[in-house]
Design a protein around this motif. Structure first.
Motif, PDB file in Angstrom:
ATOM      1  N   GLY A 113     -21.298   1.109 -50.111  1.00  0.00           N
ATOM      2  CA  GLY A 113     -22.638   1.467 -50.517  1.00  0.00           C
ATOM      3  C   GLY A 113     -23.638   0.911 -49.520  1.00  0.00           C
ATOM      4  O   GLY A 113     -23.268   0.319 -48.492  1.00  0.00           O
ATOM      5  N   PRO A 114     -24.941   1.067 -49.791  1.00  0.00           N
ATOM      6  CA  PRO A 114     -25.967   0.620 -48.856  1.00  0.00           C
ATOM      7  C   PRO A 114     -25.885  -0.882 -48.563  1.00  0.00           C
ATOM      8  O   PRO A 114     -25.777  -1.707 -49.466  1.00  0.00           O
ATOM      9  CB  PRO A 114     -27.273   0.966 -49.584  1.00  0.00           C
ATOM     10  CG  PRO A 114     -26.908   2.114 -50.485  1.00  0.00           C
ATOM     11  CD  PRO A 114     -25.520   1.808 -50.937  1.00  0.00           C
ATOM     12  N   VAL A 157     -37.670 -10.232 -48.403  1.00  0.00           N
ATOM     13  CA  VAL A 157     -37.251  -9.346 -49.491  1.00  0.00           C
ATOM     14  C   VAL A 157     -35.990  -9.900 -50.129  1.00  0.00           C
ATOM     15  O   VAL A 157     -35.120 -10.455 -49.443  1.00  0.00           O
ATOM     16  CB  VAL A 157     -36.950  -7.914 -48.969  1.00  0.00           C
ATOM     17  CG1 VAL A 157     -36.467  -7.007 -50.103  1.00  0.00           C
ATOM     18  CG2 VAL A 157     -38.166  -7.325 -48.295  1.00  0.00           C
ATOM     19  N   ARG A 158     -35.879  -9.742 -51.433  1.00  0.00           N
ATOM     20  CA  ARG A 158     -34.633 -10.005 -52.143  1.00  0.00           C
ATOM     21  C   ARG A 158     -34.319  -8.805 -53.031  1.00  0.00           C
ATOM     22  O   ARG A 158     -35.221  -8.203 -53.619  1.00  0.00           O
ATOM     23  CB  ARG A 158     -34.711 -11.277 -52.989  1.00  0.00           C
ATOM     24  CG  ARG A 158     -34.787 -12.551 -52.168  1.00  0.00           C
ATOM     25  CD  ARG A 158     -34.864 -13.807 -53.026  1.00  0.00           C
ATOM     26  NE  ARG A 158     -34.832 -15.007 -52.182  1.00  0.00           N
ATOM     27  CZ  ARG A 158     -34.885 -16.253 -52.653  1.00  0.00           C
ATOM     28  NH1 ARG A 158     -34.974 -16.466 -53.961  1.00  0.00           N
ATOM     29  NH2 ARG A 158     -34.837 -17.267 -51.818  1.00  0.00           N
ATOM     30  N   TYR A 159     -33.015  -8.503 -53.126  1.00  0.00           N
ATOM     31  CA  TYR A 159     -32.576  -7.427 -54.011  1.00  0.00           C
ATOM     32  C   TYR A 159     -31.383  -7.912 -54.823  1.00  0.00           C
ATOM     33  O   TYR A 159     -30.376  -8.372 -54.265  1.00  0.00           O
ATOM     34  CB  TYR A 159     -32.167  -6.186 -53.212  1.00  0.00           C
ATOM     35  CG  TYR A 159     -31.486  -5.120 -54.062  1.00  0.00           C
ATOM     36  CD1 TYR A 159     -32.205  -4.397 -55.012  1.00  0.00           C
ATOM     37  CD2 TYR A 159     -30.121  -4.870 -53.940  1.00  0.00           C
ATOM     38  CE1 TYR A 159     -31.589  -3.445 -55.803  1.00  0.00           C
ATOM     39  CE2 TYR A 159     -29.490  -3.917 -54.724  1.00  0.00           C
ATOM     40  CZ  TYR A 159     -30.226  -3.206 -55.666  1.00  0.00           C
ATOM     41  OH  TYR A 159     -29.609  -2.271 -56.464  1.00  0.00           O
ATOM     42  N   ALA A 160     -31.520  -7.842 -56.147  1.00  0.00           N
ATOM     43  CA  ALA A 160     -30.437  -8.213 -57.069  1.00  0.00           C
ATOM     44  C   ALA A 160     -29.897  -9.607 -56.770  1.00  0.00           C
ATOM     45  O   ALA A 160     -28.710  -9.878 -56.971  1.00  0.00           O
ATOM     46  CB  ALA A 160     -29.307  -7.188 -56.994  1.00  0.00           C
ATOM     47  N   CYS A 170     -30.322  -3.263 -60.954  1.00  0.00           N
ATOM     48  CA  CYS A 170     -29.854  -3.127 -59.557  1.00  0.00           C
ATOM     49  C   CYS A 170     -29.247  -1.729 -59.454  1.00  0.00           C
ATOM     50  O   CYS A 170     -28.040  -1.564 -59.520  1.00  0.00           O
ATOM     51  CB  CYS A 170     -28.852  -4.212 -59.185  1.00  0.00           C
ATOM     52  SG  CYS A 170     -27.411  -4.336 -60.259  1.00  0.00           S
ATOM     53  N   ASN A 171     -30.078  -0.741 -59.309  1.00  0.00           N
ATOM     54  CA  ASN A 171     -29.622   0.639 -59.451  1.00  0.00           C
ATOM     55  C   ASN A 171     -29.745   1.468 -58.178  1.00  0.00           C
ATOM     56  O   ASN A 171     -29.860   2.687 -58.228  1.00  0.00           O
ATOM     57  CB  ASN A 171     -30.347   1.332 -60.610  1.00  0.00           C
ATOM     58  CG  ASN A 171     -31.867   1.266 -60.483  1.00  0.00           C
ATOM     59  OD1 ASN A 171     -32.402   0.638 -59.574  1.00  0.00           O
ATOM     60  ND2 ASN A 171     -32.558   1.913 -61.411  1.00  0.00           N
ATOM     61  N   ALA A 217     -25.423  -0.527 -53.798  1.00  0.00           N
ATOM     62  CA  ALA A 217     -25.950  -1.356 -52.719  1.00  0.00           C
ATOM     63  C   ALA A 217     -25.571  -2.812 -52.968  1.00  0.00           C
ATOM     64  O   ALA A 217     -25.557  -3.284 -54.102  1.00  0.00           O
ATOM     65  CB  ALA A 217     -27.471  -1.222 -52.641  1.00  0.00           C
ATOM     66  N   SER A 218     -25.281  -3.516 -51.909  1.00  0.00           N
ATOM     67  CA  SER A 218     -25.001  -4.946 -52.038  1.00  0.00           C
ATOM     68  C   SER A 218     -26.291  -5.705 -52.303  1.00  0.00           C
ATOM     69  O   SER A 218     -27.330  -5.428 -51.687  1.00  0.00           O
ATOM     70  CB  SER A 218     -24.370  -5.485 -50.754  1.00  0.00           C
ATOM     71  OG  SER A 218     -24.326  -6.902 -50.783  1.00  0.00           O
TER      72      SER A 218
END
Length: 535
Positions: free
Chosen positions: A416-417, A505-508, A517-518, A527-528
């Motif tokens: 995934g991304p 930036v932070r994601y999940a 986290c979709n 996405a990781s």
């Protein structure tokens, strides 16, 4: 000498004896899979000087047992075959015959409980997969017994039992390993062998080779302790000589006390290097070192919970684990690992960073440190109350995608991304917020908002009406705020009124971001989680 010491001496005496009975290492048995396209050594014990002949697939190779009874014969590279054939080992007067031997690809399945987790632990739709298992008779497995050793074992392989058709021992099979193999067989129609060497609850250090601790200065404490325990090194030789002298002194005192009719409560001196930090290399020495002569295609690794509080240190250890195994096998084996799934209660603060968040990011960054490596993202199949996700089909198949793309030449999207780059763009109109544009690898045929029910094996589906969630922004004050996110082409664009000059930036990036986290690619791969800061 204490009981443990006496057992150690007895084992050493037995190992030093010459062998008379013809035998092979326990890695060989009926129903096994031999690795294709590589020379295949077969080894064992016999009477010193005895000639041993190994026959398989129109080949016949001979070896002579050395003065300690060890022999080794090597078959030339074999083509993949689903034909059940016999491997015959013939000595002067004895013969060993292993039936139903296939040739295909063998994968090491290692790690802790999530790799060991079998169908008997409870896997979603387990009964359905058990019912279909007979359709995959070319998946074979062998389980290495859990045990440790201070120094590497070169000959014996402590197998828990013989190789078996995985469909016949299905309930005990690694579920991750099974789904990995099942996907490969479906796509390649080639026999797959699973060499299961895992231990629930283990840290990463016990599975690392002694040499791997020399690969990074941060691991020096482990390397020094291991050198102390190895009598082949200069430091170890002195330490063992000192230990021998101490043992002799202890024995003399013991005998003197006995002669005088006195009790003696002083404990026998221990062995050098017995207390290596983290039990480093102890499982490698017995559960990996003996199998490195057995050719394999590659390895899959599912571990991290027992090192769950780490960050940069785990990245170093994972890279050195892979490097150490590759040096032991003598080739750059494919090495694929699982990023830990969501676990524990959900939180809502934008900063996150709790639980497994940091070790997940270390696993992601290891993609830049481990050549010919890959990571299966499982953030969307976790369970707040169970550290062992039961939707193991997604774990195994996502690992298999890496192998199919990187090792088998299949035109598949394998990830995934994965975060690649962030760019800050000033607004075109005064008063509008600054934008952050995120670029990704692993976009596949495009990005989408998706959803996955983690409580069953339902597939990932597009969720076009849903809001893209899970992104947070911060400026130089390091205060985090939730960002508005939208997919624009193959990028994600973030804005946030509270962040005027975004720098990170932070994601999940939290213990359990499920439901928030979709981001997926259109191939249904998540996405990781990531962060761009090192705060």
């Amino acid at each position: 000498m204490n009981a443990k010491g006496l057992l150690w001496v007895a084992a050493a005496m037995v190992a030093a004896q010459s062998w008379g009975k013809l035998e092979t290492s326990r890695i060989f048995s009926s129903n096994m899979v031999l690795q294709r396209d590589k020379p295949v050594p077969v080894w064992g014990k016999a009477a010193p000087g005895e000639k041993v002949t190994v026959s398989f697939a129109d080949q016949s190779v001979a070896a002579t047992a050395d003065d300690k009874g060890a022999w080794r014969a090597t078959l030339k590279p074999l083509a993949a075959s689903k034909e059940n054939r016999a491997l015959v080992v013939q000595g002067a007067a004895e013969k060993i015959e292993y039936a139903n031997v296939l040739v295909g690809d063998v994968w090491v399945c290692s790690g802790q409980s999530n790799m060991e987790m079998s169908f008997s632990w409870g896997v979603y739709d387990g009964d359905k997969f058990k019912a279909e298992a007979a359709q995959f008779p070319t998946i074979r497995r062998i389980k290495i017994r859990k045990c440790t050793r201070n120094l590497p074992e070169a000959y014996d392989v402590p197998a828990e039992g013989a190789w078996s058709k995985a469909c016949d021992t299905f309930q005990g099979c690694s579920a991750t390993g099974w789904f990995f193999a099942r996907k490969l067989v479906q796509e390649l129609d080639v026999p797959i062998g699973l060499l299961e060497s895992n231990w629930s609850g283990c840290r990463i250090e016990p599975f690392m080779s002694p040499e791997s601790f020399k690969g990074d200065p941060s691991l020096k404490q482990f390397a020094d302790a291991l050198e102390l325990g190895d009598p082949k090194t200069e430091l170890g030789k002195k330490a063992w000589a000192d230990a021998a002298a101490a043992a002799e002194t202890w024995a003399a005192e013991f005998r003197s006390a006995v002669a005088a009719g006195k009790t003696f409560g002083k404990a026998a001196p221990g062995f050098p290097g017995a207390n290596v930090p983290g039990g480093a290399a102890r499982q490698y020495n017995w559960m990996i070192a003996p199998i490195v002569s057995f050719p394999v295609k590659g390895a899959i690794w599912y571990q991290g919970c027992s090192n769950g509080g780490e960050d940069e240190s785990y990245l170093v250890k994972l890279a050195q684990l892979a490097d150490g195994w590759r040096r032991a096998w003598g080739e750059e084996l494919p090495f694929y690992w699982v990023q830990l799934a969501s676990f524990t209660g959900a939180t809502s603060d934008p900063a996150g960073g709790n639980g497994y968040a940091r070790i997940r990011d270390a696993m992601r960054r290891a993609l830049d440190k481990i050549p010919h490596g890959g990571m299966a993202v499982t953030i969307d199949v976790g369970n707040a109350s169970d550290i062992h996700p039961k939707a193991k089909i997604f774990v195994g198949e996502r690992l298999a995608l890496w192998a199919l793309a990187k090792d088998y030449g299949k035109n598949v999207v394998c990830t995934g991304p994965l975060f690649k780059k962030m760019t800050v763009e000033e607004p075109e109109l005064e008063g509008d917020p600054v934008s952050v544009v995120l670029e990704f690898d692993g976009v596949g045929s495009g990005l989408m908002v998706g959803k996955k029910n983690p409580a069953d094996n339902s597939p990932v589906v597009a969720d076009p009406g849903a809001k893209l969630e899970g992104f947070a922004l911060a400026d130089a004050d390091r205060k985090w705020h939730w960002a508005d996110a939208k997919i624009v082409g193959k990028t994600v664009v973030l804005t946030c009124d509270q962040v005027k000059a975004p720098v990170a930036v932070r994601y999940a990036h939290r213990a359990n971001p499920m439901g928030h986290c979709n981001l997926y690619n259109k191939e249904g791969l998540p996405a990781s989680p990531f962060r761009t800061d090192n705060w």
